[in-house]
Design an enzyme around this catalytic site. Structure first.
Site, PDB file in Angstrom:
ATOM      1  CE  LYS A 102      -2.149   2.897   2.244  1.00 25.61           C
ATOM      2  NZ  LYS A 102      -1.874   4.344   2.028  1.00 25.61           N
TER       3      LYS A 102
ATOM      4  CD  GLU B 105      12.216   2.797   9.627  1.00 25.85           C
ATOM      5  OE1 GLU B 105      12.251   3.885  10.246  1.00 25.85           O
ATOM      6  OE2 GLU B 105      12.394   2.700   8.403  1.00 25.85           O
TER       7      GLU B 105
ATOM      8  CB  CYS C 166      12.809   7.397  10.158  1.00 24.34           C
ATOM      9  SG  CYS C 166      11.538   7.039   8.968  1.00 24.34           S
TER      10      CYS C 166
ATOM     11  CD  GLU D 147       9.512  11.358  13.311  1.00 27.06           C
ATOM     12  OE1 GLU D 147       8.390  10.839  13.299  1.00 27.06           O
ATOM     13  OE2 GLU D 147      10.521  10.827  12.827  1.00 27.06           O
TER      14      GLU D 147
HETATM   15  P1  ADP Z   1       2.577  10.551   8.079  1.00 23.02           P
HETATM   16  O1  ADP Z   1       1.898  10.992   9.330  1.00 23.02           O
HETATM   17  O2  ADP Z   1       3.998  10.876   8.066  1.00 23.02           O
HETATM   18  O3  ADP Z   1       1.833  10.916   6.821  1.00 23.02           O
HETATM   19  P2  ADP Z   1       1.468   7.996   8.427  1.00 23.02           P
HETATM   20  O4  ADP Z   1       1.972   7.138   9.510  1.00 23.02           O
HETATM   21  O5  ADP Z   1       0.156   8.692   8.614  1.00 23.02           O
HETATM   22  O6  ADP Z   1       2.603   8.994   8.090  1.00 23.02           O
HETATM   23  O7  ADP Z   1       1.352   7.197   7.068  1.00 23.02           O
HETATM   24  C1  ADP Z   1       2.229   6.199   6.640  1.00 23.02           C
HETATM   25  C2  ADP Z   1       1.433   5.163   5.863  1.00 23.02           C
HETATM   26  O8  ADP Z   1       0.446   4.608   6.725  1.00 23.02           O
HETATM   27  C3  ADP Z   1       0.664   5.703   4.656  1.00 23.02           C
HETATM   28  O9  ADP Z   1       0.711   4.728   3.622  1.00 23.02           O
HETATM   29  C4  ADP Z   1      -0.744   5.851   5.187  1.00 23.02           C
HETATM   30  O10 ADP Z   1      -1.751   5.782   4.186  1.00 23.02           O
HETATM   31  C5  ADP Z   1      -0.841   4.664   6.116  1.00 23.02           C
HETATM   32  N1  ADP Z   1      -1.856   4.782   7.171  1.00 23.02           N
HETATM   33  C6  ADP Z   1      -2.316   5.904   7.775  1.00 23.02           C
HETATM   34  N2  ADP Z   1      -3.260   5.600   8.684  1.00 23.02           N
HETATM   35  C7  ADP Z   1      -3.414   4.257   8.664  1.00 23.02           C
HETATM   36  C8  ADP Z   1      -4.221   3.324   9.386  1.00 23.02           C
HETATM   37  N3  ADP Z   1      -5.097   3.717  10.299  1.00 23.02           N
HETATM   38  N4  ADP Z   1      -4.074   2.011   9.108  1.00 23.02           N
HETATM   39  C9  ADP Z   1      -3.185   1.583   8.191  1.00 23.02           C
HETATM   40  N5  ADP Z   1      -2.411   2.405   7.477  1.00 23.02           N
HETATM   41  C10 ADP Z   1      -2.510   3.716   7.699  1.00 23.02           C
END
Ligand code: ADP
Length: 499
Positions: free
Chosen positions: A195, A270, A304, A401
């Site tokens: 994804k 990670e 990161c 962060e």
């Molecule tokens: P950032 O806050 O830096 O955008 P995220 O942790 O929100 O990073 O996103 C990293 C990845 O996790 C993206 O592919 C995002 O679509 C996915 N993501 C965000 N929320 C969820 C969730 N509740 N369950 C699974 N994947 C998620």
């Protein structure tokens, strides 16, 4: 439809790819979302829409998981010889290398990063990762064991693929994160649903075309575009998925763990970091100043492992911090496609507001802006490289962060390494650290006292396919890259035969 041409510096293959009607990759076929829905992809340098990609939801997740399940349970993949898996991975690395310029441009357009960086780092490191893991495909072995149990036995272990792996990746190194995830999973013989991050789906979609061209059997790799809640969450919770590997924020990492609990998927994470760069008076200060500046400003601070806490001995504090501020004020901010650009925009409007919000909160809590602190341009998501001094460990900017080009400088007066280690470890995170000194003893002693998955000495942000990377504490579970990454994708089976 997308607004084109995107930029006159974009070459024809890249422009053609960006302009095409984008499809996801499920079961060996390129498909639209079941709902037909799409969502926009923005150019972070301008804020304009560049493309639309399919918006996967539960039905698409189901299709992709079923394809990966079928490929794992009944397809030719699991019966394929390891050398053949390795050959396919190697071929993917070759194809990627042949399209290096196209991928570098896609990465720059979609993420905002300087093209020069994508050319020199993102794409070659991804190529290298596929080749490195291609070599491992034939070297994943168990062992023989001597039992003390009464009787005669022949015991051995097998390392078998864990099954269907859901892989959810972020936007800071879109292609490279895909390679970090796909490489070990495919070397181990898993099937995958990848994804992509909603902010940066383009290079992953192009990679799907190369995966198809390389000849991986259908369903072995499935690539989805969609949002976290709509696509990521059902994927992490899906009962037919055996393992979930996630890279992203600590907050979402916690949600992944909960979602994975239903069928007790194996989980690796990670997550975030707040990595210290610690400078001693005996360091080569020119190198330390340039190195700690790059530690935070590389990739617009969206790493990161970014060295976001600069801990400097009081004797050299002014010299180092002024040096880093001087570099920050001279960094050339611009569109990623401009060859002169050293610092591009942040990835999104959301990220822009998040980072500027942190800078404001630091100022409100008493931090002093030595340089930067403002938007870097009239449009697009640019933020100036920023150095904050007079920061204290209680401040939000020091604890949390930021994921942007913002460093918090603090001094230490001690010579006691335990006290210095305690300052460095005064964080919920434990991803990385760098130590700048000429004293071998200081370097090695401190390296062993720092609670993080990576410690660099007189360098920062050195990554290699062979080096495991991951976090202590709230920075995650498990390791990416290196031989260690294969553990994420294999189960150990003990076989005992009574003789
Ligand atoms: P950032 O806050 O830096 O955008 P995220 O942790 O929100 O990073 O996103 C990293 C990845 O996790 C993206 O592919 C995002 O679509 C996915 N993501 C965000 N929320 C969820 C969730 N509740 N369950 C699974 N994947 C998620």
């Amino acid at each position: 439809m997308a607004t084109l041409p995107i930029d006159s510096r974009v070459s024809t293959p890249t422009a053609d790819f960006v302009a095409q009607k984008h499809r996801m990759f499920i079961g060996g076929r390129f498909v639209f979302a079941a709902s037909g829905k799409t969502f926009p992809v923005y150019n972070p340098a301008t804020g304009e829409v560049m493309a639309y990609v399919p918006e996967a939801e539960s039905e698409d997740v189901d299709r992709a998981v079923n394809a990966a399940r079928e490929a794992f349970d009944n397809g030719p993949w699991t019966r394929m010889k390891p050398s053949e898996r390795g050959r396919l991975l190697w071929k993917l690395g070759d194809l990627l290398e042949q399209h290096l310029e196209e991928f570098a441009q896609l990465e720059s357009l979609d993420n905002g990063k300087p093209l020069t960086v994508a050319r020199a780092a993102d794409v070659p490191l991804a190529v290298d990762m596929f080749r490195y893991m291609a070599g491992w495909a034939t070297k994943i072995t168990g062992s023989t064991l001597s039992l003390s149990f009464p009787g005669d036995f022949h015991s051995y272990t097998l390392r078998e693929p864990v099954g269907v792996a859901a892989q959810i990746i972020p936007w800071n190194f879109p292609l490279l994160m895909a390679a970090w995830k796909l490489g070990p999973a495919l070397a181990a013989g898993c099937t995958v649903i990848l994804k992509l991050a909603e902010q940066t789906p383009l290079s992953g979609l192009r990679l799907a075309e190369l995966i198809h061209e390389a000849g991986f059997p259908e369903g072995v790799v499935n690539v989805l575009t969609g949002f976290g809640e709509g696509a990521g969450a059902p994927l992490a919770a899906h009962p037919k998925v055996d393992k979930v590997a996630f890279t992203g924020s600590t907050e979402v990492g916690r949600l992944i763990v909960k979602a994975a609990a239903g069928n007790l998927k194996k989980v690796t994470l990670e997550l975030g970091g707040k990595s210290p760069a610690i400078v001693f008076p005996d360091a080569d200060l020119d190198k330390a100043i340039a190195g700690t500046a790059s530690a935070i400003f590389f990739n617009q601070g969206q790493c990161c492992c970014a060295g976001s806490r600069l801990l400097v001995h009081e004797k050299i504090f002014d010299q180092v911090v002024e040096g880093v501020s001087g570099i920050a004020s001279r960094i050339k901010i611009g569109h990623g496609m401009d060859p002169e650009t050293e610092l591009g925009p942040l990835v999104s409007d959301e990220q822009f507001h998040r980072v500027t919000g942190y800078i404001n909160s630091g100022v409100e809590e008493g931090a002093h802006v030595l340089t930067g602190g403002k938007a870097g341009a009239d449009r697009g998501y640019f933020v100036q490289p920023t150095v904050l001094a007079r920061t204290t460990p209680e401040m939000k900017v020091v604890r949390e962060e930021i994921f942007g080009p913002v460093v918090c400088a603090q001094s230490f007066s001690d010579a006691d390494l335990d006290r210095i280690a305690s300052d460095a470890n005064n964080t919920a995170f434990g991803l990385a650290a760098s130590i700048w000194t000429r004293d071998l003893s200081t370097a090695h002693k401190l390296a062993s006292r720092i609670r993080s998955g990576t410690v660099w000495v007189n360098c920062h942000n050195v990554f290699d396919a062979s080096l495991p990377c991951g976090g202590y504490k709230e920075s995650g579970w498990g390791r990416e890259m290196g031989e260690e990454a294969l553990r994420n994708y294999t189960e150990t089976k003990a076989v005992t035969v009574a003789l």
